[in-house]
Scaffold this active site. Sequence first.
Site, PDB file in Angstrom:
ATOM      1  N   GLU A 120      -9.741  -1.750   4.783  1.00  0.00           N
ATOM      2  CA  GLU A 120     -10.293  -1.582   6.201  1.00  0.00           C
ATOM      3  C   GLU A 120     -11.736  -2.547   6.361  1.00  0.00           C
ATOM      4  O   GLU A 120     -12.066  -2.847   5.317  1.00  0.00           O
ATOM      5  CB  GLU A 120     -10.770  -0.249   6.197  1.00  0.00           C
ATOM      6  CG  GLU A 120      -9.482   0.961   6.186  1.00  0.00           C
ATOM      7  CD  GLU A 120      -9.001   1.071   7.458  1.00  0.00           C
ATOM      8  OE1 GLU A 120      -8.763   0.131   8.210  1.00  0.00           O
ATOM      9  OE2 GLU A 120      -8.479   2.229   7.846  1.00  0.00           O
TER      10      GLU A 120
ATOM     11  N   HIS B 192      -7.370  -4.748   9.752  1.00  0.00           N
ATOM     12  CA  HIS B 192      -7.023  -4.405   8.497  1.00  0.00           C
ATOM     13  C   HIS B 192      -5.529  -5.033   7.972  1.00  0.00           C
ATOM     14  O   HIS B 192      -4.700  -5.069   9.143  1.00  0.00           O
ATOM     15  CB  HIS B 192      -6.937  -2.933   8.178  1.00  0.00           C
ATOM     16  CG  HIS B 192      -5.855  -2.031   8.492  1.00  0.00           C
ATOM     17  ND1 HIS B 192      -6.224  -0.628   9.008  1.00  0.00           N
ATOM     18  CD2 HIS B 192      -4.618  -2.148   8.669  1.00  0.00           C
ATOM     19  CE1 HIS B 192      -4.997  -0.189   9.255  1.00  0.00           C
ATOM     20  NE2 HIS B 192      -4.053  -1.067   9.164  1.00  0.00           N
TER      21      HIS B 192
ATOM     22  N   ASN C 199      -7.645  -2.568  14.009  1.00  0.00           N
ATOM     23  CA  ASN C 199      -9.129  -2.854  13.635  1.00  0.00           C
ATOM     24  C   ASN C 199      -9.101  -4.104  12.756  1.00  0.00           C
ATOM     25  O   ASN C 199     -10.081  -4.433  12.025  1.00  0.00           O
ATOM     26  CB  ASN C 199      -9.670  -1.706  13.018  1.00  0.00           C
ATOM     27  CG  ASN C 199      -8.907  -1.302  11.572  1.00  0.00           C
ATOM     28  OD1 ASN C 199      -8.113  -1.929  11.176  1.00  0.00           O
ATOM     29  ND2 ASN C 199      -9.448  -0.211  11.004  1.00  0.00           N
TER      30      ASN C 199
ATOM     31  N   ASP D 227       0.679  -1.150   0.120  1.00  0.00           N
ATOM     32  CA  ASP D 227      -0.062   0.168  -0.003  1.00  0.00           C
ATOM     33  C   ASP D 227       0.984   1.334  -0.014  1.00  0.00           C
ATOM     34  O   ASP D 227       2.077   1.189   0.376  1.00  0.00           O
ATOM     35  CB  ASP D 227      -0.936   0.071   1.038  1.00  0.00           C
ATOM     36  CG  ASP D 227      -0.373  -0.355   2.548  1.00  0.00           C
ATOM     37  OD1 ASP D 227       0.953  -0.229   2.804  1.00  0.00           O
ATOM     38  OD2 ASP D 227      -0.963  -0.839   3.401  1.00  0.00           O
TER      39      ASP D 227
HETATM   40  C1  GLP Z   1      -0.581   0.138   8.748  1.00  0.00           C
HETATM   41  C2  GLP Z   1      -0.155  -0.406   7.409  1.00  0.00           C
HETATM   42  C3  GLP Z   1      -0.488  -1.926   7.424  1.00  0.00           C
HETATM   43  C4  GLP Z   1       0.121  -2.167   8.683  1.00  0.00           C
HETATM   44  C5  GLP Z   1      -0.738  -1.748  10.024  1.00  0.00           C
HETATM   45  C6  GLP Z   1      -0.111  -1.989  11.324  1.00  0.00           C
HETATM   46  O1  GLP Z   1      -1.457   1.408   8.643  1.00  0.00           O
HETATM   47  N1  GLP Z   1      -0.814  -0.082   6.308  1.00  0.00           N
HETATM   48  O2  GLP Z   1       0.085  -2.512   6.690  1.00  0.00           O
HETATM   49  O3  GLP Z   1       0.259  -3.637   9.023  1.00  0.00           O
HETATM   50  O4  GLP Z   1      -0.911  -0.460   9.676  1.00  0.00           O
HETATM   51  O5  GLP Z   1       1.122  -1.003  11.729  1.00  0.00           O
HETATM   52  P1  GLP Z   1       1.816  -1.296  12.962  1.00  0.00           P
HETATM   53  O6  GLP Z   1       2.732  -2.410  12.411  1.00  0.00           O
HETATM   54  O7  GLP Z   1       2.613   0.101  13.000  1.00  0.00           O
HETATM   55  O8  GLP Z   1       0.896  -1.583  14.262  1.00  0.00           O
END
Ligand code: GLP
Length: 242
Positions: free
Chosen positions: A144, A139, A137, A68
């Site tokens: 989402e 995702h 959440n 992404d």
């Molecule tokens: C982000 C990314 C995801 C990631 C998630 C968790 O927004 N788009 O690919 O896995 O949120 O992030 P973190 O590893 O900082 O908890």
Amino acid sequence: MIRIIITGNYSDMSRKAANIISAQITLKPDSVLGLATGSTPIGTYERLIEQYKDGDLDFSAIHTVNLDEYQGLTRDNDQSYYHFMNEHLFRHVNIDLNNTNIPDGTQTDTEKECERYNNVISNMGGIDMQLLGLGQNGHIGFNEPADTFSGGTHLVALTQSTIDANARFFKSIDEVPKFSYTMGIGQIMSARKILVVVNGKAKAEILKKLMCEPVNPMVPASILQFHPDVVIIADKEAASCL
Ligand code: GLP
């Protein structure tokens, strides 16, 4: 099928995840790796860099495709995922940058960019191993919670909870982008192998939902229950509700 490996802490989680990726690279030096951003995989990338520096890994034939990218951030913005990947992996190893792919966050023609990225993924012959983090959440990528599971690359309006969770990386919450390009759930599920890294207490509830509750697009990661080859590496805090 989901296999879960529970580790003592973040560092053990990162080492184990890196070892699995490094086995993939060793067994298939021209692998297509699906890569993730977020804070969770940073330790995994650090280990991979160490293994590269020790002479144990060669990225020269590796191709990558990222999950992404925020819409509206230029590549040189230090919060863009383009910048993240360079800082945390690409510039430290012998990967050919021409073989790395990230959605173009500056592209305002959404349809054109999604079609381009879908073609990138299909022209590579699919993803050998997809690395995933887990949003609080549920995702994956930026898919989402929604009424249905998505197929291909699309633009997502980020939920308030994701904007709040990501605000820690920006100077103020107003600077957090509201939209992101993301690979679809269908594309993630097409990966031959999936490796998920999860750590910390804040992820314990959602990890339980991912693994134990019926598959439901309101918990996008729960779809992983239907994939034939998923390994989740969780530290013991993330696994504390299981
Ligand atoms: C982000 C990314 C995801 C990631 C998630 C968790 O927004 N788009 O690919 O896995 O949120 O992030 P973190 O590893 O900082 O908890």
